[in-house]
Design a protein around this motif. Sequence first.
Motif, PDB file in Angstrom:
ATOM      1  N   UNK A 114      26.284  -3.849 -29.527  1.00  0.00           N
ATOM      2  CA  UNK A 114      27.281  -4.563 -30.323  1.00  0.00           C
ATOM      3  C   UNK A 114      26.938  -6.045 -30.347  1.00  0.00           C
ATOM      4  N   UNK A 115      27.324  -6.712 -31.412  1.00  0.00           N
ATOM      5  CA  UNK A 115      27.196  -8.168 -31.436  1.00  0.00           C
ATOM      6  C   UNK A 115      28.130  -8.735 -30.383  1.00  0.00           C
ATOM      7  N   UNK A 116      27.832  -9.934 -29.932  1.00  0.00           N
ATOM      8  CA  UNK A 116      28.570 -10.540 -28.817  1.00  0.00           C
ATOM      9  C   UNK A 116      30.088 -10.517 -29.006  1.00  0.00           C
ATOM     10  N   UNK A 117      30.634 -10.912 -30.153  1.00  0.00           N
ATOM     11  CA  UNK A 117      32.099 -10.899 -30.282  1.00  0.00           C
ATOM     12  C   UNK A 117      32.694  -9.492 -30.155  1.00  0.00           C
ATOM     13  N   UNK A 118      32.020  -8.498 -30.736  1.00  0.00           N
ATOM     14  CA  UNK A 118      32.519  -7.127 -30.658  1.00  0.00           C
ATOM     15  C   UNK A 118      32.432  -6.595 -29.228  1.00  0.00           C
ATOM     16  N   UNK A 119      31.336  -6.908 -28.548  1.00  0.00           N
ATOM     17  CA  UNK A 119      31.187  -6.454 -27.165  1.00  0.00           C
ATOM     18  C   UNK A 119      32.232  -7.118 -26.273  1.00  0.00           C
ATOM     19  N   UNK A 120      32.465  -8.395 -26.479  1.00  0.00           N
ATOM     20  CA  UNK A 120      33.479  -9.107 -25.699  1.00  0.00           C
ATOM     21  C   UNK A 120      34.867  -8.529 -25.969  1.00  0.00           C
ATOM     22  N   UNK A 121      35.139  -8.176 -27.214  1.00  0.00           N
ATOM     23  CA  UNK A 121      36.430  -7.571 -27.562  1.00  0.00           C
ATOM     24  C   UNK A 121      36.577  -6.207 -26.897  1.00  0.00           C
ATOM     25  N   UNK A 122      35.505  -5.418 -26.905  1.00  0.00           N
ATOM     26  CA  UNK A 122      35.554  -4.111 -26.243  1.00  0.00           C
ATOM     27  C   UNK A 122      35.824  -4.283 -24.755  1.00  0.00           C
TER      28      UNK A 122
ATOM     29  N   UNK B 139      40.624  13.844 -14.078  1.00  0.00           N
ATOM     30  CA  UNK B 139      39.167  13.887 -14.246  1.00  0.00           C
ATOM     31  C   UNK B 139      38.767  13.399 -15.641  1.00  0.00           C
ATOM     32  N   UNK B 140      39.534  13.791 -16.649  1.00  0.00           N
ATOM     33  CA  UNK B 140      39.163  13.486 -18.030  1.00  0.00           C
ATOM     34  C   UNK B 140      39.314  12.006 -18.375  1.00  0.00           C
ATOM     35  N   UNK B 141      40.383  11.376 -17.917  1.00  0.00           N
ATOM     36  CA  UNK B 141      40.600   9.968 -18.281  1.00  0.00           C
ATOM     37  C   UNK B 141      39.438   9.090 -17.802  1.00  0.00           C
ATOM     38  N   UNK B 142      39.058   9.127 -16.514  1.00  0.00           N
ATOM     39  CA  UNK B 142      37.912   8.289 -16.128  1.00  0.00           C
ATOM     40  C   UNK B 142      36.597   8.732 -16.769  1.00  0.00           C
ATOM     41  N   UNK B 143      36.464  10.020 -17.064  1.00  0.00           N
ATOM     42  CA  UNK B 143      35.242  10.479 -17.733  1.00  0.00           C
ATOM     43  C   UNK B 143      35.142   9.886 -19.135  1.00  0.00           C
ATOM     44  N   UNK B 144      36.244   9.883 -19.859  1.00  0.00           N
ATOM     45  CA  UNK B 144      36.253   9.279 -21.199  1.00  0.00           C
ATOM     46  C   UNK B 144      36.015   7.774 -21.097  1.00  0.00           C
ATOM     47  N   UNK B 145      36.682   7.127 -20.143  1.00  0.00           N
ATOM     48  CA  UNK B 145      36.479   5.684 -19.954  1.00  0.00           C
ATOM     49  C   UNK B 145      35.019   5.369 -19.632  1.00  0.00           C
ATOM     50  N   UNK B 146      34.432   6.138 -18.716  1.00  0.00           N
ATOM     51  CA  UNK B 146      33.033   5.895 -18.325  1.00  0.00           C
ATOM     52  C   UNK B 146      32.091   6.103 -19.510  1.00  0.00           C
TER      53      UNK B 146
ATOM     54  N   UNK C 299      32.420   3.129 -21.782  1.00  0.00           N
ATOM     55  CA  UNK C 299      31.750   1.968 -21.204  1.00  0.00           C
ATOM     56  C   UNK C 299      30.232   2.084 -21.360  1.00  0.00           C
ATOM     57  N   UNK C 300      29.712   3.269 -21.100  1.00  0.00           N
ATOM     58  CA  UNK C 300      28.272   3.472 -21.224  1.00  0.00           C
ATOM     59  C   UNK C 300      27.768   3.316 -22.641  1.00  0.00           C
ATOM     60  N   UNK C 301      28.580   3.708 -23.594  1.00  0.00           N
ATOM     61  CA  UNK C 301      28.175   3.631 -24.996  1.00  0.00           C
ATOM     62  C   UNK C 301      28.322   2.216 -25.551  1.00  0.00           C
TER      63      UNK C 301
ATOM     64  N   UNK D 116      30.095  -0.833 -23.643  1.00  0.00           N
ATOM     65  CA  UNK D 116      30.403  -2.002 -22.831  1.00  0.00           C
ATOM     66  C   UNK D 116      29.375  -2.445 -21.827  1.00  0.00           C
ATOM     67  N   UNK D 117      28.536  -1.536 -21.378  1.00  0.00           N
ATOM     68  CA  UNK D 117      27.624  -1.886 -20.292  1.00  0.00           C
ATOM     69  C   UNK D 117      26.482  -2.772 -20.782  1.00  0.00           C
ATOM     70  N   UNK D 118      25.836  -3.465 -19.850  1.00  0.00           N
ATOM     71  CA  UNK D 118      24.674  -4.284 -20.243  1.00  0.00           C
ATOM     72  C   UNK D 118      23.564  -3.454 -20.890  1.00  0.00           C
ATOM     73  N   UNK D 119      23.477  -2.173 -20.558  1.00  0.00           N
ATOM     74  CA  UNK D 119      22.471  -1.289 -21.145  1.00  0.00           C
ATOM     75  C   UNK D 119      23.134  -0.277 -22.075  1.00  0.00           C
ATOM     76  N   UNK D 120      24.140  -0.716 -22.820  1.00  0.00           N
ATOM     77  CA  UNK D 120      24.911   0.159 -23.695  1.00  0.00           C
ATOM     78  C   UNK D 120      24.015   0.829 -24.730  1.00  0.00           C
ATOM     79  N   UNK D 121      24.371   2.063 -25.066  1.00  0.00           N
ATOM     80  CA  UNK D 121      23.591   2.805 -26.065  1.00  0.00           C
ATOM     81  C   UNK D 121      23.779   2.239 -27.463  1.00  0.00           C
ATOM     82  N   UNK D 122      24.981   1.731 -27.743  1.00  0.00           N
ATOM     83  CA  UNK D 122      25.263   1.090 -29.029  1.00  0.00           C
ATOM     84  C   UNK D 122      25.308  -0.407 -28.772  1.00  0.00           C
TER      85      UNK D 122
END
Length: 119
Positions: free
Chosen positions: A69-77, A47-54, A57-59, A61-67
């Motif tokens: 990131x500049x394009x290179x950093x987001x692509x790296x993430x 349960x914890x591993x996908x919760x941490x991953x999600x 991603x929400x913070x 990696x997602x298109x509506x990420x809370x943080x």
Amino acid sequence: MAGRAGAVIRGLGLLLLFLLELAVLVVGARWGWAVHGNLALRLLAAVAVPAVLATLWGVFGSPKARVVLRAPAKQAFQAAWFVAGGGMLALLGRPLLGLALVLVWAVTVTLLRLSGRPA
């Protein structure tokens, strides 16, 4: 007509990326379940591993990420996210499936970027 076909292809590419993102969460749950330990530890990890991953991603990696990131950093993430998914599959004894996950992601992202639609 080519514009509409391009939009459909981009839409399918974005759908595929979304499904690959979900696949990494499922792989994370399976990897957590494979942790050596008692049932409670395995269940917690599953349960914890996908919760941490999600959450990550929400913070970041997602298109509506809370943080934002500049394009290179987001692509790296995002690259790290899918490589981690591939790595977990390899650790589960499925290295070719892990490689396939990473390659399908890389090809899809490349095609979306070439089409003018950032992924």
